[in-house]
Design a protein around this motif. Structure first.
Motif, PDB file in Angstrom:
ATOM      1  N   VAL A  27       0.103  -6.978 -14.887  1.00 39.84           N
ATOM      2  CA  VAL A  27      -0.783  -6.912 -16.059  1.00 39.84           C
ATOM      3  C   VAL A  27      -0.031  -7.346 -17.327  1.00 39.84           C
ATOM      4  CG1 VAL A  27      -2.086  -5.337 -17.544  1.00 39.84           C
ATOM      5  CG2 VAL A  27      -2.296  -5.178 -15.056  1.00 39.84           C
ATOM      6  N   GLN A  28       1.204  -6.911 -17.459  1.00 38.32           N
ATOM      7  CA  GLN A  28       1.982  -7.319 -18.642  1.00 38.32           C
ATOM      8  C   GLN A  28       2.155  -8.840 -18.667  1.00 38.32           C
ATOM      9  OE1 GLN A  28       5.280  -4.500 -17.786  1.00 38.32           O
ATOM     10  NE2 GLN A  28       5.152  -3.945 -19.940  1.00 38.32           N
ATOM     11  N   SER A  29       2.405  -9.427 -17.501  1.00 37.61           N
ATOM     12  CA  SER A  29       2.572 -10.887 -17.450  1.00 37.61           C
ATOM     13  C   SER A  29       1.274 -11.583 -17.827  1.00 37.61           C
ATOM     14  CB  SER A  29       2.999 -11.329 -16.046  1.00 37.61           C
ATOM     15  OG  SER A  29       4.201 -10.712 -15.669  1.00 37.61           O
ATOM     16  N   ALA A  30       0.163 -11.075 -17.309  1.00 40.24           N
ATOM     17  CA  ALA A  30      -1.135 -11.685 -17.624  1.00 40.24           C
ATOM     18  C   ALA A  30      -1.430 -11.593 -19.113  1.00 40.24           C
ATOM     19  CB  ALA A  30      -2.228 -11.008 -16.807  1.00 40.24           C
ATOM     20  N   ARG A  31      -1.026 -10.487 -19.711  1.00 41.74           N
ATOM     21  CA  ARG A  31      -1.280 -10.316 -21.153  1.00 41.74           C
ATOM     22  C   ARG A  31      -0.499 -11.332 -21.974  1.00 41.74           C
ATOM     23  NH1 ARG A  31      -3.427  -4.480 -21.703  1.00 41.74           N
ATOM     24  NH2 ARG A  31      -3.426  -4.786 -23.921  1.00 41.74           N
ATOM     25  N   LYS A  32       0.649 -11.743 -21.469  1.00 44.82           N
ATOM     26  CA  LYS A  32       1.416 -12.776 -22.180  1.00 44.82           C
ATOM     27  C   LYS A  32       0.611 -14.076 -22.248  1.00 44.82           C
ATOM     28  CE  LYS A  32       5.306 -10.370 -22.511  1.00 44.82           C
ATOM     29  NZ  LYS A  32       5.644  -9.738 -23.787  1.00 44.82           N
ATOM     30  N   GLY A  61      -8.409 -10.119 -16.051  1.00 49.81           N
ATOM     31  CA  GLY A  61      -9.582 -10.933 -16.354  1.00 49.81           C
ATOM     32  C   GLY A  61      -9.512 -11.395 -17.788  1.00 49.81           C
ATOM     33  N   SER A  62     -10.537 -12.110 -18.185  1.00 47.95           N
ATOM     34  CA  SER A  62     -10.485 -12.664 -19.530  1.00 47.95           C
ATOM     35  C   SER A  62     -11.312 -11.869 -20.529  1.00 47.95           C
ATOM     36  CB  SER A  62     -10.942 -14.131 -19.521  1.00 47.95           C
ATOM     37  OG  SER A  62     -12.203 -14.225 -18.923  1.00 47.95           O
ATOM     38  N   SER A  63     -12.084 -10.880 -20.053  1.00 52.50           N
ATOM     39  CA  SER A  63     -12.875 -10.070 -20.997  1.00 52.50           C
ATOM     40  C   SER A  63     -13.106  -8.684 -20.411  1.00 52.50           C
ATOM     41  CB  SER A  63     -14.231 -10.735 -21.265  1.00 52.50           C
ATOM     42  OG  SER A  63     -15.026 -10.651 -20.100  1.00 52.50           O
ATOM     43  N   GLU A  64     -13.477  -7.738 -21.257  1.00 56.16           N
ATOM     44  CA  GLU A  64     -13.763  -6.379 -20.778  1.00 56.16           C
ATOM     45  C   GLU A  64     -14.961  -6.396 -19.841  1.00 56.16           C
ATOM     46  OE1 GLU A  64     -14.107  -3.549 -23.905  1.00 56.16           O
ATOM     47  OE2 GLU A  64     -12.101  -3.969 -24.696  1.00 56.16           O
ATOM     48  N   HIS A 171      -2.669 -18.861 -10.427  1.00 54.77           N
ATOM     49  CA  HIS A 171      -3.847 -18.642 -11.275  1.00 54.77           C
ATOM     50  C   HIS A 171      -3.850 -17.225 -11.856  1.00 54.77           C
ATOM     51  CE1 HIS A 171      -4.841 -17.137  -7.293  1.00 54.77           C
ATOM     52  NE2 HIS A 171      -5.883 -16.495  -7.790  1.00 54.77           N
ATOM     53  N   LEU A 172      -2.990 -16.345 -11.309  1.00 54.76           N
ATOM     54  CA  LEU A 172      -2.920 -14.981 -11.834  1.00 54.76           C
ATOM     55  C   LEU A 172      -1.860 -14.866 -12.928  1.00 54.76           C
ATOM     56  CD1 LEU A 172      -3.122 -12.830  -8.566  1.00 54.76           C
ATOM     57  CD2 LEU A 172      -4.964 -13.639 -10.030  1.00 54.76           C
ATOM     58  N   ILE A 173      -0.635 -15.226 -12.597  1.00 55.14           N
ATOM     59  CA  ILE A 173       0.465 -15.151 -13.568  1.00 55.14           C
ATOM     60  C   ILE A 173       1.406 -16.328 -13.333  1.00 55.14           C
ATOM     61  CG2 ILE A 173       0.459 -12.650 -13.988  1.00 55.14           C
ATOM     62  CD1 ILE A 173       2.588 -12.342 -11.803  1.00 55.14           C
TER      63      ILE A 173
END
Ligand code: SF4
Ligand code: SF4
Length: 353
Positions: A27-32, A61-64, A171-173
């Protein structure tokens, strides 16, 4: 677009910190990369039991709005990647709350990746993994299950798994975002090469629909709600009985078997055994049968691999722990070889392999 998810299958308590760090790292990587995400542990796995298979999930994901449908299920199916932190889980998993037997790849989506930490090759591992009715990819990061995360975190599998995820599921990180997390958030720039190495070296093998073994572990059925008796009824474990010739054979509760908790298994060299009975007395799961010859033989459906019998055996070299998968042939389901099936002196005096 829909959110994506990663499942982390691990051994309860022993690998909880590692599983959480990997989920959080995803999740941290995706947030980057400007995405959103969250992690959660499967509800029925808590409180965890030592060695019992458990699961963590990471969703990005890209949105809530995309994330919301992923927030309430008991467990997520159709995962892009299933990470397996102990290769003995490849034989299948049973949670302590008995959600049911699950092939390790059951929650991997068609076309997804089963990513295993193992010293075996993908081809060898496939000899233990149940068939799936869809194609997927089997990837291996070289390594072995590590219990050193229990009290004081001392493992580097998280760096290597994150690097491998970046390779098999870009496609994930991305590797770049994993590197940023390692350096900026975890302050472990000294470990960045581990992520890069596994990104370069992860082995991937495409698996066709129907490849693998039919069923690695036995599937047991439990009463359905409508079949249960009124009120709470806990059947007693039946009494044991003497085996012909004298020794006592214990009965066990057939619904409480601990074989899927095992990463290593004990092996007895009966040629050295003095029949002192210490292993039989000390085994917390009552896994030993007494043979008509007075030897103590392990029923592997009830052995959890704790190693206590090996620790208490007073005869040097009589009992040893061996890695579970390496002690089995790929097509051996590893279940009990009851005393009626083998004598203590077959296979050169070695049992349990
Ligand atoms: S490892 Fe030994 S003591 Fe532990 S459950 Fe198995 S047979 Fe019993
Ligand atoms: S503790 Fe060792 S020597 Fe004693 S009965 Fe068990 S296997 Fe044999």
């Amino acid at each position: 677009m829909s959110a994506n998810s990663v499942e982390v299958a691990y051994r309860g308590v022993r690998q909880t910190s590692l599983a959480k760090r990997i989920s959080r790292g995803i999740v941290q990587s995706a947030r980057k990369e400007g995405k959103l995400g969250f992690t959660f542990g499967r509800y029925g796995d808590s409180p965890e039991r030592v060695g019992i298979p458990a699961r963590q999930f990471a969703v990005i994901g890209s949105s809530e709005t995309e994330l919301q449908p992923f927030m309430t299920p008991y467990e997520l199916d159709n995962n892009d990647v299933t990470v397996v932190l102990d290769d003995t889980l490849c034989r299948g998993t049973e949670s302590w709350a008995w959600h049911g037997f699950q092939p390790v790849n059951r929650l991997t989506r068609p076309g997804g990746v089963l990513l295993v930490l193992s010293k075996m090759s993908p081809g060898e591992l496939l000899g233990f993994i149940a068939q799936k009715g869809a194609e997927y990819n089997l990837a291996v990061v070289e390594g072995a299950a590590n219990w050193s995360t229990l009290w004081k975190y001392n493992d580097d599998s998280d760096f290597r798994i994150l690097g491998a995820i970046a390779r098999v599921a870009p496609h994930l990180i991305s590797l770049g975002s994993v590197e940023q997390v390692i350096v900026q958030d975890w302050k472990r720039g000294d470990k960045i090469d581990l992520a890069r190495q596994s990104y370069d070296q992860v082995k991937v093998r495409p698996v066709g629909a129907g490849e693998g073994v039919k069923q690695a572990l036995p599937v047991r059925s439990f009463p359905k709600l409508q079949e249960m008796k009124e009120a709470l009824v806990v059947p007693a474990v039946p009494a044991g009985e003497p085996v012909a010739g004298g020794p006592y054979r214990a009965e066990r509760n057939p619904n409480y078997r601990s074989h899927s908790a095992r990463t290593n298994r004990p092996v007895v060299d009966f040629a050295r055994c003095t029949r002192c009975s210490l292993c039989w007395l000390q085994c917390p799961d009552g896994a030993f049968n007494i043979t008509p010859d007075g030897f103590y033989d392990i029923d592997f459906e009830y052995c959890n691999g704790c190693g206590i019998c090996v620790a208490v055996c007073p005869v040097k070299g009589c009992m040893t722990m061996v890695p579970e998968l390496q002690s089995l042939s790929p097509f051996d389901n590893g279940e009990s070889r009851g005393i009626s099936e083998l004598s203590p002196f077959d296979k050169g005096g070695l049992r349990g392999i």
